[in-house]
Design an enzyme around this catalytic site. Structure first.
Site, PDB file in Angstrom:
ATOM      1  N   CYS A   1     -14.039 -17.364 -28.573  1.00  0.00           N
ATOM      2  CA  CYS A   1     -13.162 -18.452 -28.153  1.00  0.00           C
ATOM      3  C   CYS A   1     -12.791 -18.291 -26.679  1.00  0.00           C
ATOM      4  CB  CYS A   1     -11.892 -18.411 -29.016  1.00  0.00           C
ATOM      5  SG  CYS A   1     -10.672 -19.666 -28.614  1.00  0.00           S
ATOM      6  N   CYS A   2     -12.777 -19.424 -25.973  1.00  0.00           N
ATOM      7  CA  CYS A   2     -12.301 -19.440 -24.586  1.00  0.00           C
ATOM      8  C   CYS A   2     -11.313 -20.606 -24.465  1.00  0.00           C
ATOM      9  CB  CYS A   2     -13.463 -19.539 -23.609  1.00  0.00           C
ATOM     10  SG  CYS A   2     -14.375 -21.095 -23.722  1.00  0.00           S
ATOM     11  N   TYR A   3     -11.195 -21.185 -23.300  1.00  0.00           N
ATOM     12  CA  TYR A   3     -10.262 -22.294 -23.078  1.00  0.00           C
ATOM     13  C   TYR A   3     -10.781 -23.596 -23.688  1.00  0.00           C
ATOM     14  CZ  TYR A   3      -8.329 -19.128 -19.601  1.00  0.00           C
ATOM     15  OH  TYR A   3      -7.791 -18.035 -18.975  1.00  0.00           O
TER      16      TYR A   3
END
Length: 106
Positions: free
Chosen positions: A64-66
């Site tokens: 997961c990132c932004y």
């Protein structure tokens, strides 16, 4: 070489609900502290070796990132390291918190 898969937040949530999955959150510390997927581990260059040593390469690994862009590169990296079931969450944490607010922690 294994390839990662892009996955929707809803499908990622279904994997987590089955249990026995790992979540790598590659956002910065302040963003992670403000909110993250429950049971996620914030991973950066400083703790990457420890994360990899402690994480099964056979279990699903959700990255997961932004917004779901940077996580694709990280997912490719994990795939190249021998992780067999790697997923990049489309829309990142921004989409996740709208789809699955009950799976968010602060």
């Amino acid at each position: 070489m294994s390839e990662f898969k892009r996955i929707s937040p809803a499908d990622a949530k279904a994997i987590l609900e089955q249990g026995n999955a790992n979540i790598a959150d590659i956002r910065d510390a302040m963003s992670f502290q403000a909110g993250h997927i429950r049971a996620a581990v914030r991973v950066d260059n400083d703790n990457l070796p420890e994360f990899m040593a402690a994480t099964s390469k056979e279990l699903p690994l959700l990255v997961c990132c932004y917004h779901g862009n940077s996580s694709q590169g990280a997912a490719q990296f994990f795939s190249a390291q021998g992780y067999t079931n790697v997923y990049s969450i489309d829309g990142g944490y921004e989409m996740w918190k709208m789809i699955a607010p009950d799976w968010c922690s602060r």
